[in-house]
Motif scaffolding. Structure first.
Motif, PDB file in Angstrom:
ATOM      1  N   GLU A  58      17.056  18.646  20.950  1.00 48.00           N
ATOM      2  CA  GLU A  58      15.784  17.945  20.905  1.00 48.00           C
ATOM      3  C   GLU A  58      14.996  18.334  22.149  1.00 48.00           C
ATOM      4  O   GLU A  58      15.470  18.154  23.272  1.00 48.00           O
ATOM      5  N   PHE A  59      13.812  18.885  21.943  1.00 45.80           N
ATOM      6  CA  PHE A  59      12.936  19.276  23.051  1.00 45.80           C
ATOM      7  C   PHE A  59      11.774  18.303  23.123  1.00 45.80           C
ATOM      8  O   PHE A  59      11.076  18.096  22.127  1.00 45.80           O
ATOM      9  N   ARG A  60      11.569  17.728  24.301  1.00 46.85           N
ATOM     10  CA  ARG A  60      10.452  16.799  24.510  1.00 46.85           C
ATOM     11  C   ARG A  60       9.661  17.228  25.734  1.00 46.85           C
ATOM     12  O   ARG A  60      10.237  17.625  26.739  1.00 46.85           O
ATOM     13  N   VAL A  61       8.348  17.115  25.629  1.00 44.53           N
ATOM     14  CA  VAL A  61       7.494  17.337  26.789  1.00 44.53           C
ATOM     15  C   VAL A  61       7.121  15.972  27.343  1.00 44.53           C
ATOM     16  O   VAL A  61       6.466  15.176  26.674  1.00 44.53           O
ATOM     17  N   TYR A  70      20.837  17.359  23.862  1.00 44.76           N
ATOM     18  CA  TYR A  70      21.690  17.784  22.751  1.00 44.76           C
ATOM     19  C   TYR A  70      22.883  16.838  22.634  1.00 44.76           C
ATOM     20  O   TYR A  70      23.303  16.214  23.610  1.00 44.76           O
ATOM     21  N   ASP A  71      23.404  16.734  21.423  1.00 50.23           N
ATOM     22  CA  ASP A  71      24.641  15.994  21.190  1.00 50.23           C
ATOM     23  C   ASP A  71      25.829  16.907  21.471  1.00 50.23           C
ATOM     24  O   ASP A  71      25.745  18.129  21.333  1.00 50.23           O
ATOM     25  N   THR A 100      27.268  22.565  29.934  1.00 51.20           N
ATOM     26  CA  THR A 100      26.848  21.193  29.616  1.00 51.20           C
ATOM     27  C   THR A 100      26.630  20.353  30.866  1.00 51.20           C
ATOM     28  O   THR A 100      26.556  19.123  30.784  1.00 51.20           O
ATOM     29  N   SER A 101      26.527  21.012  32.012  1.00 54.18           N
ATOM     30  CA  SER A 101      26.127  20.277  33.214  1.00 54.18           C
ATOM     31  C   SER A 101      24.727  19.707  33.018  1.00 54.18           C
ATOM     32  O   SER A 101      23.946  20.188  32.205  1.00 54.18           O
ATOM     33  N   LYS A 102      24.427  18.687  33.782  1.00 52.18           N
ATOM     34  CA  LYS A 102      23.101  18.075  33.718  1.00 52.18           C
ATOM     35  C   LYS A 102      22.181  18.857  34.646  1.00 52.18           C
ATOM     36  O   LYS A 102      21.985  18.513  35.812  1.00 52.18           O
ATOM     37  N   TRP A 103      21.599  19.942  34.106  1.00 54.22           N
ATOM     38  CA  TRP A 103      20.802  20.843  34.921  1.00 54.22           C
ATOM     39  C   TRP A 103      19.391  20.297  35.134  1.00 54.22           C
ATOM     40  O   TRP A 103      18.741  19.866  34.190  1.00 54.22           O
ATOM     41  N   HIS A 104      18.942  20.340  36.371  1.00 56.02           N
ATOM     42  CA  HIS A 104      17.560  20.030  36.730  1.00 56.02           C
ATOM     43  C   HIS A 104      16.984  21.279  37.379  1.00 56.02           C
ATOM     44  O   HIS A 104      17.446  21.705  38.451  1.00 56.02           O
ATOM     45  N   VAL A 105      15.982  21.870  36.744  1.00 50.98           N
ATOM     46  CA  VAL A 105      15.417  23.136  37.195  1.00 50.98           C
ATOM     47  C   VAL A 105      14.066  22.878  37.846  1.00 50.98           C
ATOM     48  O   VAL A 105      13.165  22.270  37.240  1.00 50.98           O
ATOM     49  N   LEU A 148      18.212  19.720  31.360  1.00 54.36           N
ATOM     50  CA  LEU A 148      19.143  19.913  30.244  1.00 54.36           C
ATOM     51  C   LEU A 148      20.206  18.831  30.351  1.00 54.36           C
ATOM     52  O   LEU A 148      20.849  18.693  31.395  1.00 54.36           O
ATOM     53  N   SER A 149      20.414  18.079  29.282  1.00 55.51           N
ATOM     54  CA  SER A 149      21.391  16.994  29.372  1.00 55.51           C
ATOM     55  C   SER A 149      22.023  16.702  28.024  1.00 55.51           C
ATOM     56  O   SER A 149      21.375  16.786  26.980  1.00 55.51           O
ATOM     57  N   ALA A 150      23.303  16.367  28.077  1.00 49.85           N
ATOM     58  CA  ALA A 150      24.049  15.960  26.886  1.00 49.85           C
ATOM     59  C   ALA A 150      23.836  14.473  26.638  1.00 49.85           C
ATOM     60  O   ALA A 150      23.828  13.677  27.575  1.00 49.85           O
ATOM     61  N   GLN A 151      23.646  14.126  25.367  1.00 51.52           N
ATOM     62  CA  GLN A 151      23.525  12.721  24.991  1.00 51.52           C
ATOM     63  C   GLN A 151      24.877  12.241  24.476  1.00 51.52           C
ATOM     64  O   GLN A 151      25.258  12.528  23.349  1.00 51.52           O
ATOM     65  N   ARG A 152      25.611  11.551  25.325  1.00 51.71           N
ATOM     66  CA  ARG A 152      26.957  11.100  24.967  1.00 51.71           C
ATOM     67  C   ARG A 152      26.902   9.792  24.204  1.00 51.71           C
ATOM     68  O   ARG A 152      26.305   8.831  24.664  1.00 51.71           O
TER      69      ARG A 152
END
Length: 264
Positions: A47-50, A60-61, A133-138, A149-153
């Motif tokens: 899922e991409f959100r602006v 992503y799941d 699947t790290s929680k990347w902040h660019v 980038l983040s996983a939705q657990r």
């Protein structure tokens, strides 16, 4: 006094349940104030959100099963295509700064993919999954946040961690059978991710990656921040049209020097 000693553990379990409920609520409620694009392939659903007009949030799941090495390619392919589409003013082709942000971001994804594919080739698939699947902040130019980038657990993803905390609160008589049950659940998940191998290079690294993915990140998923300008440089001599074409056709790495440091 026993209730006081249990309070921190109960708070951890409560926080995990709250995060799962928040994630479920977000997937149900409409997002009229955000641009939402859903992209799915054989391995992942994105899922991409602006957000706030400038930040691209990609979520992503966590899949039940991953086929290696396809899963690594499938993770990065939608990301690269979406970033090349110019989804935000900070990642489009409208200015020198946004072009450099886009080229550097794509090079970062290239480096992550190559590192993950190398881990899979070394039969270290669980470590590769933990990496991507790290929680990347660019972060781009002028310290502007470009991409997360983040996983939705969901509650199933958090269940082993919650079970471990509860079993610990109940004492050793509950901990031993609880730990055995939790270990069985986790090892089945690792196997479905292609993480179990007779020739695993390091049992310790496998254990660390397994604990990180299934326990630690279910409790707190610490962001991994990448400041692009500290790792990548776009030559000043590159013409804007050349850089636009390179981003569009995937040859951006020809104009970006540097690599992601091992310390990240």
């Amino acid at each position: 006094s026993s209730s006081r000693s249990h309070a921190p553990g109960l708070k951890i379990v409560g926080d995990m349940l709250r995060r799962s409920l928040v994630g479920a609520t977000r997937s149900i409620l409409p997002r009229a104030s955000r641009t939402l694009t859903v992209v799915a392939n054989q391995s992942w659903s994105w899922e991409f959100r602006v957000q706030e007009a400038e930040l691209l949030a990609a979520e992503y799941d966590l899949p039940e099963t991953l086929e290696q090495p396809r899963a690594i390619r499938d993770f990065f392919q939608p990301l690269g295509e979406y970033i090349r589409s110019g989804p935000t003013p900070l990642l489009d082709v409208s200015s020198v700064g946004s072009l450099r942000n886009a080229a550097r971001t794509l090079k970062l994804l290239d480096d992550l993919q190559q590192r993950a594919e190398a881990l899979v080739a070394e039969e270290r698939a669980m470590e590769a999954v933990v990496l991507i699947t790290s929680k990347w902040h660019v972060v781009g130019e002028s310290d502007a946040q470009l991409l997360t980038l983040s996983a939705q657990r969901n509650w199933r993803d958090r269940a082993p961690a919650a079970g471990a905390v509860v079993a610990g609160l109940l004492g050793p008589l509950a901990w031993i059978p609880g730990a055995l049950g939790i270990n069985e659940v986790i090892m089945r998940r690792v196997d479905r991710y292609g993480g179990l191998s007779k020739s695993t290079p390091s049992g310790y690294d496998l254990m660390k990656a397994t604990m990180n993915h299934h326990i630690v990140r279910a409790i707190y998923d610490r962001p991994r921040v990448v400041k692009l300008a500290e790792h990548y440089e776009v030559a000043d001599t590159v013409e804007l049209e050349t850089l636009r074409e390179a981003i569009a056709d995937g040859s951006h790495s020809e104009h970006v020097k540097g690599r992601l440091g091992d310390e990240i």
